[in-house]
Write an enzyme that holds these catalytic residues in place. Structure first.
Site, PDB file in Angstrom:
ATOM      1  CG  HIS A 308       1.195  24.593   2.627  1.00 10.39           C
ATOM      2  ND1 HIS A 308       0.460  24.116   1.569  1.00 10.39           N
ATOM      3  CD2 HIS A 308       0.793  23.876   3.720  1.00 10.39           C
ATOM      4  CE1 HIS A 308      -0.341  23.145   1.988  1.00 10.39           C
ATOM      5  NE2 HIS A 308      -0.168  22.993   3.285  1.00 10.39           N
ATOM      6  CD  GLU A 319       4.884  27.846   4.184  1.00 17.07           C
ATOM      7  OE1 GLU A 319       4.965  27.775   2.949  1.00 17.07           O
ATOM      8  OE2 GLU A 319       3.792  27.936   4.783  1.00 17.07           O
ATOM      9  CG  HIS A 345      -5.805  23.915   2.605  1.00 16.74           C
ATOM     10  ND1 HIS A 345      -5.391  23.473   1.364  1.00 16.74           N
ATOM     11  CD2 HIS A 345      -4.948  23.345   3.504  1.00 16.74           C
ATOM     12  CE1 HIS A 345      -4.351  22.668   1.507  1.00 16.74           C
ATOM     13  NE2 HIS A 345      -4.062  22.588   2.786  1.00 16.74           N
ATOM     14  CG  PHE A 404      -2.543  15.904   6.678  1.00 19.34           C
ATOM     15  CD1 PHE A 404      -2.103  17.109   7.168  1.00 19.34           C
ATOM     16  CD2 PHE A 404      -3.825  15.482   7.020  1.00 19.34           C
ATOM     17  CE1 PHE A 404      -2.893  17.901   7.987  1.00 19.34           C
ATOM     18  CE2 PHE A 404      -4.634  16.267   7.843  1.00 19.34           C
ATOM     19  CZ  PHE A 404      -4.166  17.470   8.327  1.00 19.34           C
TER      20      PHE A 404
END
Length: 418
Positions: A308, A319, A345, A404
């Site tokens: 990610h 992560e 992103h 989120f």
């Protein structure tokens, strides 16, 4: 039904690194950044002044001008990428190419719908009253319309489903399509993610929660630096990634060119915080374990992780911890990279574009780099393929997306072998 294999037969994209899959991959291998100054609106009062904008996008290259006028940006991106993917798969409208429209579906991820439509029509409402609001406001802005537009363009009459799990939406949509084919609900699916969130309100909102990078406004190509000690936030982007998935025998029966195979999917929730991830990465770890387990693999079988990797303080350390938790000693043998360092992103489109990159990495035996990794965070101590891609055999690649609200999704890909 559980033994049905799911293969990829078409891919399409539009994103800051290109308006075709081959252009995207060429720029990924070149280590090129798609991030630059934000030009869509006046940014003088915004702390963040950079973005991953799509350059020179003309939807009429592939779409009819009338249909373009009826779509918000996120829908245009999705349909544009879907046209590419369906063409590569050798499929056309109403079953052309050898599929049953009633046994096919659209599974698409989106985060926030047509934000620019909301903004434009709120201004009209406040300035000139309700009669000034455009008649197509609601059909253009709601998140399911991208999937609906793809279904209508091709006459696909099976499930038409929109997944909204923030930054994990594209990955989760692909996972849902994978399961639908694996379990016999459909034989073919158009799937992926799309987002058109570079708008005044979206950028202002992300700035207010201090999520965006602001330290590199004068050097935007350096701004997205996952796992680097000098990272200061993510860079917002836009675009779409679309894949055509088919049940293996269905694809073989019509002579399709098979690009790769999906073998596992995992989806979990942190149930921790509205925006922050569980700092130990337990939810991300469980999603990766679930995907590997469904694939019938052990962690040692994975050679590459498309992380990610948002370039935020919270994500990158978490992560890394999640990867170590799942892969133990093998974590040090893995190649891990964040291609967001180049694409920015793309929110709901991120996981779908990264799925395409993962499949191309397997095809070309190539590990994409993590750009701008010049001073590694001591807590991020894996092999993130810094700055320059590397050649190497990839048997299985795992791509994960973390959104989120604690949404976690992971997919496992491999090259196709009969």
């Amino acid at each position: 039904m559980d033994k049905r294999r799911v293969v990829v037969t078409g891919m399409g994209t539009v994103n800051p690194l290109g308006s075709r899959v081959d252009e995207l991959w060429k720029n990924i291998k070149a280590g090129k950044s798609g991030i630059g100054p934000l030009t869509k609106f006046d940014i003088s009062e915004y702390p963040a002044k950079i973005a991953g904008e799509i350059k020179n996008f003309d939807p009429s290259d592939l779409l009819d001008r009338k249909e373009v006028r009826s779509m918000a940006d996120f829908s245009q991106y999705a349909v544009y990428a879907a046209v590419q993917a369906m063409a590569e798969a050798g499929l056309g409208p109403q079953g052309e190419g050898g599929y049953d429209p009633e046994q096919s579906g659209v599974y698409l991820g989106n985060g926030i719908g047509g934000f620019e439509v909301v903004e434009e029509n709120l201004e009209k409402l406040f300035e000139r009253g309700p009669r000034a609001v455009a008649p197509l406001t609601i059909p253009k802005l709601i998140a399911n319309e991208a999937a609906g537009n793809i279904a209508m363009k091709y006459g696909i009459k099976g499930p038409c489903h929109t997944t909204v799990t923030a930054c994990a939406s594209g990955t989760d949509a692909i996972g849902e399509a994978f399961h639908a084919i694996k379990h016999g609900i459909v034989d073919m699916a158009v799937t992926g993610g799309t987002e058109g969130a570079i708008t005044k309100l979206a950028v202002a909102g992300f700035c207010r929660i201090q999520a965006l990078s602001t330290a590199y406004n004068d050097t935007p190509e350096l701004a997205c630096r996952p796992f680097d000690a000098n990272r200061d936030g993510f860079v917002l982007g836009e675009g779409a990634g679309i894949l055509v998935l088919e049940e293996l025998e269905h694809a073989k029966a019509r002579g399709a060119n098979i690009l790769g195979e999906i073998v596992g999917y995992g989806m979990t929730c942190d149930a921790f915080h509205l925006t922050a991830p569980d700092p130990e990465g337990s939810g991300a770890a469980r999603a990766m374990r679930a995907a590997i387990r469904e694939a019938g693999l052990s962690p040692e079988d994975i050679d590459y992780i498309n992380a990610h990797g948002t370039s935020t303080q919270a994500n990158d350390v978490m992560e890394t911890r999640a990867i170590k938790s799942v892969f133990k000693d093998h974590a040090k043998q893995l190649k891990v990279s964040s291609t967001k360092s180049m694409t920015s992103h793309l929110v709901a489109a991120a996981g779908a574009v990264e799925a395409i990159i993962s499949l191309l990495a397997i095809r070309d035996s190539y590990f994409p780099c993590t750009l701008n990794l010049t001073n590694a965070d001591p807590e991020c101590d894996l092999d993130y393929v810094p700055n320059v891609g590397q050649n190497g055999k990839i048997r299985y690649a795992l791509s994960e997306s973390l959104g989120f609200g604690g949404h976690n999704g992971a997919l496992v890909f491999t090259g196709y072998e009969s």
